[in-house]
Motif scaffolding. Structure first.
Motif, PDB file in Angstrom:
ATOM      1  N   ALA A 199      -7.305  -2.160   6.453  1.00 35.32           N
ATOM      2  CA  ALA A 199      -5.943  -2.095   6.278  1.00 35.32           C
ATOM      3  C   ALA A 199      -5.266  -0.882   6.306  1.00 35.32           C
ATOM      4  N   VAL A 200      -6.238   0.095   5.224  1.00 35.05           N
ATOM      5  CA  VAL A 200      -5.771   1.657   5.252  1.00 35.05           C
ATOM      6  C   VAL A 200      -6.199   2.254   6.613  1.00 35.05           C
ATOM      7  N   LYS A 201      -7.346   1.870   7.123  1.00 28.84           N
ATOM      8  CA  LYS A 201      -7.509   2.425   8.552  1.00 28.84           C
ATOM      9  C   LYS A 201      -6.661   2.527   9.480  1.00 28.84           C
ATOM     10  N   ARG A 202      -6.064   0.966   9.410  1.00 30.85           N
ATOM     11  CA  ARG A 202      -5.104   0.793  10.375  1.00 30.85           C
ATOM     12  C   ARG A 202      -3.523   1.506  10.320  1.00 30.85           C
ATOM     13  N   LEU A 203      -3.232   1.614   9.230  1.00 34.65           N
ATOM     14  CA  LEU A 203      -2.066   2.461   8.512  1.00 34.65           C
ATOM     15  C   LEU A 203      -2.279   4.035   8.963  1.00 34.65           C
ATOM     16  N   ALA A 204      -3.687   4.295   8.678  1.00 40.36           N
ATOM     17  CA  ALA A 204      -3.967   5.724   9.222  1.00 40.36           C
ATOM     18  C   ALA A 204      -3.769   6.108  10.682  1.00 40.36           C
ATOM     19  N   GLY A 205      -4.265   4.963  11.436  1.00 40.79           N
ATOM     20  CA  GLY A 205      -4.080   4.950  12.809  1.00 40.79           C
ATOM     21  C   GLY A 205      -2.537   4.862  13.126  1.00 40.79           C
ATOM     22  N   GLU A 206      -1.659   4.317  12.482  1.00 43.90           N
ATOM     23  CA  GLU A 206      -0.390   4.188  12.822  1.00 43.90           C
ATOM     24  C   GLU A 206       0.247   5.622  12.519  1.00 43.90           C
ATOM     25  N   GLY A 207      -0.504   6.555  11.521  1.00 45.56           N
ATOM     26  CA  GLY A 207       0.168   7.665  11.074  1.00 45.56           C
ATOM     27  C   GLY A 207       0.898   7.725   9.612  1.00 45.56           C
ATOM     28  N   ARG A 208       0.831   6.362   9.114  1.00 44.33           N
ATOM     29  CA  ARG A 208       1.602   6.226   8.056  1.00 44.33           C
ATOM     30  C   ARG A 208       0.814   6.976   6.795  1.00 44.33           C
ATOM     31  N   LEU A 209      -0.387   7.047   6.719  1.00 51.89           N
ATOM     32  CA  LEU A 209      -1.212   7.679   5.611  1.00 51.89           C
ATOM     33  C   LEU A 209      -2.404   8.448   6.273  1.00 51.89           C
ATOM     34  N   ALA A 210      -3.174   9.295   5.463  1.00 50.24           N
ATOM     35  CA  ALA A 210      -4.257  10.128   5.732  1.00 50.24           C
ATOM     36  C   ALA A 210      -5.433   9.829   4.915  1.00 50.24           C
ATOM     37  N   LEU A 211      -6.748   9.522   5.507  1.00 49.18           N
ATOM     38  CA  LEU A 211      -7.739   9.499   4.621  1.00 49.18           C
ATOM     39  C   LEU A 211      -8.509  10.823   4.781  1.00 49.18           C
ATOM     40  N   GLU A 212      -8.747  11.207   3.376  1.00 48.49           N
ATOM     41  CA  GLU A 212      -9.787  12.471   3.295  1.00 48.49           C
ATOM     42  C   GLU A 212     -11.085  12.154   2.299  1.00 48.49           C
ATOM     43  N   ALA A 241     -12.838   9.976   0.086  1.00 45.69           N
ATOM     44  CA  ALA A 241     -12.566   8.799  -0.987  1.00 45.69           C
ATOM     45  C   ALA A 241     -11.162   8.807  -1.270  1.00 45.69           C
ATOM     46  N   TRP A 242     -10.164   9.783  -0.634  1.00 48.14           N
ATOM     47  CA  TRP A 242      -9.154   9.936  -1.359  1.00 48.14           C
ATOM     48  C   TRP A 242      -8.163   9.421  -0.013  1.00 48.14           C
ATOM     49  N   VAL A 243      -7.001   8.522  -0.482  1.00 48.92           N
ATOM     50  CA  VAL A 243      -6.122   8.121   0.361  1.00 48.92           C
ATOM     51  C   VAL A 243      -4.488   8.764   0.045  1.00 48.92           C
ATOM     52  N   ARG A 244      -3.749   9.255   1.064  1.00 49.29           N
ATOM     53  CA  ARG A 244      -2.498   9.961   0.597  1.00 49.29           C
ATOM     54  C   ARG A 244      -1.492   9.439   1.644  1.00 49.29           C
ATOM     55  N   LEU A 245      -0.244   9.443   1.425  1.00 45.47           N
ATOM     56  CA  LEU A 245       0.734   9.055   2.477  1.00 45.47           C
ATOM     57  C   LEU A 245       0.646  10.506   3.355  1.00 45.47           C
ATOM     58  N   ALA A 246       0.987  10.040   4.752  1.00 46.06           N
ATOM     59  CA  ALA A 246       1.040  11.320   5.650  1.00 46.06           C
ATOM     60  C   ALA A 246       1.669  12.432   5.316  1.00 46.06           C
ATOM     61  N   ILE A 255       0.974  -1.112   0.167  1.00 41.09           N
ATOM     62  CA  ILE A 255      -0.045   0.026  -0.029  1.00 41.09           C
ATOM     63  C   ILE A 255       0.896   1.307   0.134  1.00 41.09           C
ATOM     64  N   LEU A 256       1.931   1.173   0.744  1.00 40.08           N
ATOM     65  CA  LEU A 256       2.771   2.445   0.912  1.00 40.08           C
ATOM     66  C   LEU A 256       3.387   2.473  -0.299  1.00 40.08           C
ATOM     67  N   ALA A 257       3.980   1.579  -0.963  1.00 41.96           N
ATOM     68  CA  ALA A 257       4.837   1.648  -2.183  1.00 41.96           C
ATOM     69  C   ALA A 257       3.808   2.330  -3.325  1.00 41.96           C
ATOM     70  N   GLU A 258       2.770   1.707  -3.399  1.00 40.87           N
ATOM     71  CA  GLU A 258       1.804   2.058  -4.451  1.00 40.87           C
ATOM     72  C   GLU A 258       1.422   3.791  -4.510  1.00 40.87           C
ATOM     73  N   LEU A 259       1.244   4.130  -3.486  1.00 40.21           N
ATOM     74  CA  LEU A 259       0.879   5.500  -2.813  1.00 40.21           C
ATOM     75  C   LEU A 259       2.170   6.166  -3.019  1.00 40.21           C
TER      76      LEU A 259
END
Length: 674
Positions: free
Chosen positions: A480-493, A495-500, A442-446
């Motif tokens: 998975a993306v919710k958990r990564l957001a909780g870890e501070g690795r990415l952000a959810l806005e 319908a958009w997903v981005r690296l933190a 997920i992080l590599a694709e973003l």
């Protein structure tokens, strides 16, 4: 221990049970008048090893379905062979059924021994030895008895008591299931059902379900092993006095399953292993019609081989069973199939997956899953499933379909040290190694997306999911993306997903221009902001330059183009989404007219007018936030977070509380990780 008889008609099964227990199991008038067993009979024998329960089955070839209804619940088999007749057709079929049902303990009773001399007894024992060769009962003791002279009765009784003393009772930790073989009304008590407890335990006062109908029932009283009890457990012959709305003896029939409500999930398409008896004339091909027998139920089914063109006589293979109607079952249960005329037994095996797919059922990936489900140990099966596509397991569904009982999902996660996700109605488990691969993918694709599109605020969530290899199921990806957001690795806005760390920056010139424009899109006029040409006049900047900046800001998620050249701030759009949601929730039928929205928005700005209100609603229609039918609209709940109107705080808060958790066996199986 439950002991069941098996054997040809008129070989003395009922008389044998009577000699052992003093109970005549032929209770029907027709049985007594004709001298043959027609229905299941039951008797009990108190012993130092506990109360032994006996199920006496009919031996007539036309009553094999009844025999199967009783045989499915037995622990120890008494294969009855008359000394004068020897091994007969129903002897062979009944024994084949015992073998297919996985009954591994038993002995052979040579009845009517007073009618045969030593030579005849030896001859019949030779037939029995040949019949048992190569089966689980090979080498079983043969006990000659005579109910006329009493020969061998005490010896047989002693052998049964010894077997009961060494018998390992069925585990009672699983979910409660009782296969109903009788349902009747008892004067002064009400509806009573009887059957063998297949798994788990039940107590007076428990609430149960009758499956597949879904009828709810409360346990008023219990008889276990012919005695009044407060509890019954796996392996007991049991009578339950049930009460509840709609609970009558007519509403519950042989073939139903009374069970823990958490296990109620009937199935009508089941993948299974199958062993075909050697006597079949030809291989069983696609859509071969059969009668399926499981526990006390009989149902029509079609058989679909999953490997090759068919399952050959004497062969084994995976199949799919498509049933005429749903039944209650558990993965791992044994079953038998007979031909549609009920004249011969075709084969049998074990249920593997109660949620079998209708499509892609023969792919290598699917066959690998079925191979993993062949494991009889649940933890071993889950471990193998996690190592193959789709790389995760719904632990809640697995525990339910295997009748493992309360808390089993958590215990499996702890034993295997899994990373777990909680989703609505499911508990997803995957290995720590797989989670690390998903996280990295997920992080590599973003990262790739941001490098190629530096001016975009993020990647669409569904586009990101589809870009991953292997592709994740939506529930797993969402968690998975919710958990990564909780870890501070990415952000959810929305319908958009981005690296933190990703942020789209405007040039200094664009920032200055936006500082001029932004105030004019807010305030009391936020629901009717100026169009591009008006902004050009207000700022003295050319229309193309204003339009370019507003398009860029749209890609960044700061504004939305509601109509041609008519841009609204994202916060304003979110506020309007909240308005239409409130209108829909307040309406009795959850639908609202355009005039209602205009009236609502004019509460904040009287100058909006119908034209702008319609443009806003049409914008929501295009993006799927509202669904229009005629002059009315309703909300699409799946698109409400598209503009960050709702769910953004909830998503981020859920992500923070859904931290990745790896459970080690040391932490204890009782810990709730899901």
């Amino acid at each position: 221990m439950i002991i069941g008889t098996a054997g040809h008609i008129d070989h003395g099964k009922t008389a044998l049970v009577g000699a052992l227990t003093g109970v005549d199991t032929d209770r029907l008038k027709e049985e007594k008048a004709r001298g043959i067993t027609i229905d299941l009979g039951f008797a009990y024998l108190p012993t130092p090893a506990g109360t032994l329960g006996f199920i006496d089955v009919p031996g007539h070839e036309r009553l094999v379905h009844t025999m199967l209804a009783g045989a499915s619940g037995i622990d120890f088999a008494l294969l009855v062979v008359a000394a004068d007749d020897g091994v007969m057709p129903q002897t062979r079929e009944h024994f084949a059924l015992l073998d297919l049902l996985g009954i591994r303990q038993g002995l052979v009773v040579l009845t009517k021994a007073d009618l045969a001399d030593e030579g005849r007894r030896a001859e019949v024992e030779g037939q029995i030895e040949a019949l048992l060769a190569g089966t689980a009962l090979e080498g079983a003791a043969v006990v000659p008895v005579s109910v006329v002279t009493g020969e061998g009765i005490e010896d047989l009784r002693s052998r049964l008591i010894a077997a009961a003393q060494g018998f390992s009772a069925r585990a009672s930790e699983g979910g409660f299931r009782l296969a109903v073989d009788r349902s009747f009304t008892l004067s002064g008590a009400g509806t009573v059902v009887t059957g063998t407890v297949l798994s788990g335990r039940v107590r007076v006062g428990d609430t149960l379900k009758v499956s597949p109908s879904g009828l709810s029932a409360r346990v008023r009283s219990i008889h276990a092993q012919n005695r009044k009890a407060e509890e019954a457990r796996a392996g007991d012959r049991c009578a339950l006095n049930l009460a509840g709305e709609g609970v009558t003896h007519d509403a519950i029939t042989r073939g139903d399953m009374v069970l823990d409500p958490a296990l109620h999930a009937p199935s009508e398409r089941i993948d299974a292993s199958l062993r075909v008896l050697p006597g079949e004339p030809k291989p069983l091909g696609a859509w071969f019609p059969v009668r399926l027998h499981h526990a006390s139920v009989e149902v029509g089914a079609r058989l679909v081989p999953l490997a090759g063109d068919g399952v050959a006589p004497g062969g084994e293979g995976p199949v799919q069973l498509v049933l005429e109607r749903p039944i209650a079952a558990a993965s791992g249960d044994r079953y038998v199939i007979r031909d549609t005329s009920s004249q011969r037994t075709v084969g049998g095996g074990r249920f593997l997956d109660l949620r079998a797919p209708a499509r892609k059922r023969r792919t290598p990936e699917r066959l690998a899953q079925l191979d993993a489900l062949m494991e009889t140990d649940p933890a071993a099966s889950v471990a193998r499933l996690l190592a193959i596509d789709p790389w995760h397991v719904d632990l809640s569904a697995f525990a339910r379909d295997h009748a493992l009982g309360e808390g089993a999902a958590g215990r499996l996660a702890a034993e295997l040290g899994l990373v777990t996700f909680s989703t609505p109605g499911a508990r997803i488990g995957l290995s720590p190694a797989r989670w690390e691969l998903i996280r990295a993918a997920i992080l590599a694709e973003l990262t790739r997306f941001h490098d190629a599109n530096p001016d975009l605020p993020g990647m669409g969530a569904e586009r990101l999911r589809l870009a991953l290899a292997p592709r994740l199921a939506r529930p797993v990806f969402t968690e998975a993306v919710k958990r990564l957001a909780g870890e501070g690795r990415l952000a959810l806005e929305g319908a958009w997903v981005r690296l933190a760390g990703h942020e789209v920056r405007l040039t200094r010139q664009d920032e200055l221009l936006w500082e001029m424009i932004e105030p004019r899109l807010g305030g009391v006029e936020r629901f009717r902001p100026p169009r591009v040409r008006d902004l050009a006049g207000l700022t003295g900047v050319a229309e193309p330059e204003i339009r370019r900046l507003m398009k860029l800001l749209g890609r960044m998620g700061r504004v939305d183009e509601v109509a041609q050249d008519h841009f609204f701030r994202r916060a304003t759009v979110a506020q309007m989404v909240a308005m239409v949601r409130q209108l829909a929730e307040a309406a009795p039928d959850r639908q609202f007219a355009a005039a209602r929205f205009r009236d609502r928005i004019e509460q904040d700005d009287h100058s909006v007018g119908r034209k702008v209100a319609i443009q806003i609603l049409e914008f929501f229609d295009r993006h799927g936030v509202t669904l229009r039918r005629g002059d009315l609209r309703r909300i699409n709940p799946h698109r409400l977070d598209l503009f960050g109107a709702i769910g953004e705080d909830a998503v981020n808060s859920g992500a923070r509380s859904s931290q990745a958790e790896t459970v080690s066996p040391d932490e204890g199986a009782s810990r709730q990780v899901l």
